[in-house]
Design an enzyme around this catalytic site. Sequence first.
Site, PDB file in Angstrom:
ATOM      1  N   CYS A  15     -86.905   6.739  35.843  1.00  0.00           N
ATOM      2  CA  CYS A  15     -87.568   5.446  35.751  1.00  0.00           C
ATOM      3  C   CYS A  15     -88.896   5.454  35.193  1.00  0.00           C
ATOM      4  O   CYS A  15     -89.281   4.750  34.036  1.00  0.00           O
ATOM      5  CB  CYS A  15     -87.827   4.914  37.180  1.00  0.00           C
ATOM      6  SG  CYS A  15     -86.081   4.687  38.049  1.00  0.00           S
ATOM      7  N   GLU A  29     -91.145   8.795  35.401  1.00  0.00           N
ATOM      8  CA  GLU A  29     -91.773   9.948  35.889  1.00  0.00           C
ATOM      9  C   GLU A  29     -92.378  10.839  34.424  1.00  0.00           C
ATOM     10  O   GLU A  29     -91.356  11.009  33.889  1.00  0.00           O
ATOM     11  CB  GLU A  29     -90.837  10.657  36.720  1.00  0.00           C
ATOM     12  CG  GLU A  29     -90.385  10.040  38.092  1.00  0.00           C
ATOM     13  CD  GLU A  29     -89.156   9.500  37.726  1.00  0.00           C
ATOM     14  OE1 GLU A  29     -88.863   8.202  37.150  1.00  0.00           O
ATOM     15  OE2 GLU A  29     -88.024   9.914  38.177  1.00  0.00           O
TER      16      GLU A  29
END
Lengths: 263, 841
Positions: free
Chosen positions: B437, B439
Site C-alpha cells: 500500500c 510502505e
Amino acid sequence: MEENILSVQGRIFNIQRYSIHDGPGIRTIVFLKGCPLRCRWCCNPESQKYEKETMVTAGKAETVGRDVTVGEVMEEVEKDRVYYLRSGGGMTLSGGEFTVQPEFSGSLLREARNRGINTAVETCGFTRKEVFEELLPHIDTVLLDIKHIDGEKHRQFTGQDSTVIKENALFIAKKAKKLIVRTPVIPTFNDTLKEIREIAEFAYSLGTVKELHLLPYHRIGSDKYAGLGREYTMKNIAVPDKLKMEELLSVVNSTGLKGQIGG
Amino acid sequence: MKFRTEKIAKSDRIPKLVKALFEKMPEIEPDRAVLLTESYKSTEGEPIITRRAKAFAHILENIPITIRENELIVGSATKAPRSCQVFPEYSYEWLEAEFDTVASRSADPFYISEETKSILSEVYKYWKGKTTRELADSYMSHDARTAFEHSVFTPGNYYYNGVGHVTVDYPKVLAVGYAGIIAEAQARLDDIKQGDPDYGEKYHFLTAVITSCKAACDYAKRYSALAAEMAGRESDPERSRELREIARICSRVPESGACSFYEACQSFWFVQMLLQTESSGHSISPGRFDQYMYPYLKKDLDDGKITYEKAQELIDCIWVKLNDLNKCRDAESAEGFAGYSLFQNLIAGGQDKYGRDATNDLSFMCITATEHVFLPQPSFSVRVWNGSPHEFLLRAAELTATGIGLPAYYNDEVIIPALQNRGLTLEDARDYNIIGCVEPQKAAKTDGWHDAAFFNMLRPLEMVFSEGYDKGQLIGKRTAPVTKMSTFEEFLGAYREQMNYFIELLVNADNAIDRAHAERCPLPFQSSMVDDCIARGKSVQQGGAVYNFTGPQGFGIANIADGLYAIKKLVFEEKKYTLDYFRKALEDNFGKPTDEKMSEKLTAKVVKALAENGTEITEELVKAVYREIRTNKCSESEKAGYEKLLSDIESLDKYGNDSEEVDTFAREMAYTYTKPLEKYKNPRGGTFQAGLYPVSANVPLGEHTGATPDGRLAFTPIADGVSPAAGRDKKGPTAAANSVSALDHFIASNGTLFNMKFHPSALRGRSGLESFVALIRGYFDRKGSHMQFNVVSRETLRDAQKHPENYRSLVVRVAGYSALFTTLSKGLQEDIINRTEQQSF
C-alpha cells in the site's frame, strides 16, 4: 502603519478555500457583504445587503455577516500560502462587491501584496471611478462582469444602468495589470447571439482584454431566497444547455477574444 | 523535449487479453497443495530450508503450465486466469471451514469444485500441527492471544499467510540470470569453512538457493517447450512466429542475463510470478520498474531493434499478467484486503541514489500502460520531489482524472529522511520504492514485515472507560474508574497506559509469528534475490536481509483526536458533562439503535447459538431476536440528553479543518502509538516502526468497536488512514491536507495513508489538473508523505451499487490500492461513498 492596516475592520459573510475557477491557480475567496446591484439571478442573495441578516439553511437559522479585521482575514488566507506559491494562486475579493468597502478592501489587497500573495477581484464595476483609481495598483487580476450593453435592460434585471459600468470598464482596461471580462449567461436576459455579440464586441473594443468567460446560469443558491424570506423571481427559467453555450462561445471567439465556458 | 510525452496507441491485443481475464469467476486450484504435500512427505527429517527448496522444485517440475491466447509474456500460476493456488503450510483450517461458502461470500468470492474440495480435504490431513499458524500460536503469550481475540489488534495477515511484502533484486536477475546467482551461491559455498559453528546451516541454505534457482530455470524451459509445440500446431503464421519467439526467449531467460527489452520483460515476469508460487505472501512489489528496465529499452531503441509501440505493448502485457495472479484469503481477512488485491506496487519517477531526478520515457510509458489496461494491478505509484518534472506530474494527474484511483503519490522529501532515521544509508534511502500500500523500503536489501498487524487505537480508549474489561473479561490494564479522574491529564495517562500495554502485546504476537515463519517457512528462492542472504548464508526469514523491520499499522487517528478533544473540552474545560456520563452514553450508543447491518450479523449469531442448544428456530423467533437487538432501551429523557451531547460534540472543531488546536492534538495522539513502538526489537535483528493506515480493515474492525466519544456510533466504520473522519472535513481539500500534514509523517516511517475523494468537475481541463498538481505539491511542501485520490462522483457509485452489471470495470481507490468497485463488500462500498467529496468552487 503595519498595525493600523491589520486592524482595519470590514464585513464579510464567507471565506472559501481551494477555489480554482476564479482567477489563476488555487485561491481563497473572501466574500464581502454589500452590493449596489440586485441581480435577479444572484446565487449569493445573502451578499447583497450590507446589514447583517438571518438566513435559514437546512432548518437552522444563521446570522449572515460578521465584522472582522484585516489581520483576521489574513490569518485565514495565509493557511493556503504553499498552495498559492505552487499554483500561482492567491486571494480573491468577491462579494457582494469589494468596492462597497473601499478602505477594508484596499487594506486587504495591500497587505496581501506586501506578503507576496497574488490578488484578484470579482467586480460588477458599479462604483465611483476614484475607487478603482485607488485600488487598481494593488490588484493583479480584475474579473469584471459585463452583463448587458443595453442600459434599460440592465436596469430591469440588476437594478442599475450599465453606463457607469461601461465607463469604468474603459478606465480599468487602461490601468489594470490584467482584465478578464465575465458574462453570466441568463436566459430571458442576455442569452441571444446578438446580446452576447454586443458584449464581446464591447469587451474587445476595450483594447487590453484578451479573455471573455461565459458563466452559464445555474440554480445553486435559489434555496437561499426562501431562507432569507425573499422571492426567487427566476424559478421558471431553464439552465442553458451545452449546445447553446457552445454557440455563444463561437460568437465570442469570432470577435477576436479567447472565449471560455466557466470561470 | 526532454521526454517523449505523447501518448502511444494501444495495441489490439490488449483488450483481448483483458477480456479473457474476466470471462470466468476466479477459482481455487489444488495442484500446488498436492505437489507440496507429496514433496514434504518424502523429505521428513531433512533441514527445513532443504525441504522448502525441494518442494519448490517439485512443484515447478510438475504443476500444469499454460500459455493463454494472444499472450506475449508467458507464465501462469494457475490454469484458469485470476485463479489461485493453495498454501497449506501457512494455514488451511479456514478454507476447509469455508468450502461451502467461499463461492458466495460478500468479499472476494472464489469458485471451488467438489473435486478440489475432496482433494484438499485429503491433503489437509497431512498438515495438522505442521503449519506456521499453529507454531505461532504456541509462541504467542496468553495475554497477546486474548487481545487478538478481542480485536484490539489483528496480526491475521501473516498469521494465516506468507509474509511477502518484498522487492527483490530484479536488476540482478535481468543482468546475470539465475545462472549468475547460482555461481555466486556456489562460490560462497566453496568459501565457507568446515570449522564454522554455523557451517551446516549455511551449507544447507546455499544448496537450497541453488536448487530453487535451478528449478526456476527449468520451469521456464517447460514454457519454451510448450511454446515450440504450440507454434508447430498453430495455423496462424503470425501467432506461430510469436510462439517461436516465446520459445526462444524462455530457453534463455531467466537462466541467463537478458539481451533485449523483450527478454528483460519475460525474465521480470518469471521472477514476479514465481515469488508468488513459492509463498502466499502478497505485496510482492516490482518497485522501480522504470529504472531497472530502462537500460534495456534504451539500448533496443538506440539500436533500432524495437519501436515505442512494440515496447508499450510488452509493458501492457506485463500489466495484464499482474492481474492474472490471485490469492484466496479467509473471509474476515478478505474484508480487510478487499478487492482481490495483491498490492504489487510499481513506482515511477523520483530521485536516483545520487539525488538527481530519475524520470525517463519509461516512467511515462508506465502511466500509459495503466491507462491502456485500466485494471487495479499493478498498484501504480509515482514519486514526487522538488525536482520532479512538471510534465510528468501533469501526465500522472491525467491518469488520476480518469477515476482509476491511480497513481498514488509519494513524497521523497519526507520518505528519504524518514528512512535515514531508521538507519538506511543516504544512497539506499534515495533509492526507495513502495511496498504494497504505502510502505517505503530499499529494494533487494530489506525484509520490512510491512503489514505486521492492524492496531485499532479506539479499543484502548474503550478500555479506559471499562477499566480494562471487555465482555466481562479483564483484557487490558486495570486503570482507575473514570469517576475517580479529576483532570484531563489523568484520563490521558490512563489511555497511554492502555496503549502501552496493548502495544507490548502486539509486539509479542508479531514476534511469535515471525519466529514461526523462520522455523517453518524460510524461502530460499526469495532469499536468493535479497542482500545479504547469500553472503550471510541465511534466509530472509532468519534475518538474512541488510535491513529488518516490523511495521504494524495503527488506525483511528481522526476518531481518537476528535474524541479526546471532545472530552477535554466538554468534560474538563466547559464542564458540561462528567466522564461517567460519557461512559454511560457510549455504553448506550448515544441512545441510538444498533447499526442495521450489525444487528443482522448479531441476530444470526444468537440464532445459531440457540439452534445449537436445541431451540426450535421459527421466523417469529428470528424476528423477535432482531427486534431485541435493534431496540435501544434508553428512556426518552435519556435519549434527549444524549441528543444534546451529540450535538455538543458535533459543534466542536474537528480534525480535518485546519484548526491548530485539534490538529496538534491529533499529532500528539498519533505519538501514543508511533513512539512506544520504536523501542521494540524483532527476532530478525531489526526494530519495529509504525505505520498509520488500515488498508480496508477500518470497516470490519469498526464492527468490533463500540461507540466512541467523537460521536461515532457503535460498530460503524472507523476513519481510514490518517484522513479526517468521513464527512467531518468541511473546509475543502487544502484545509484537510493541512490538518493531515500536521501529523509527524517522519516517525510513521512504515507509511501513512491519506485518501481524498474528488468530484470529477474538480479535475476538469488544464486548469483543474494544474491546481490538482499544485495541491499535491503544497501538501508535500508541508511534509505530508502520501496522497491518493478517488475521482468518481457519488451518483456514479450509487448507480454502480444498483446496477453492478454495468460497472464491472469500475476501479476505485480503496486504501493503499485500487480495486474493482463491484467486487467490494457492501460495507466497504458505503465507506468509500461516504468519504467527503471535495468539490472545486
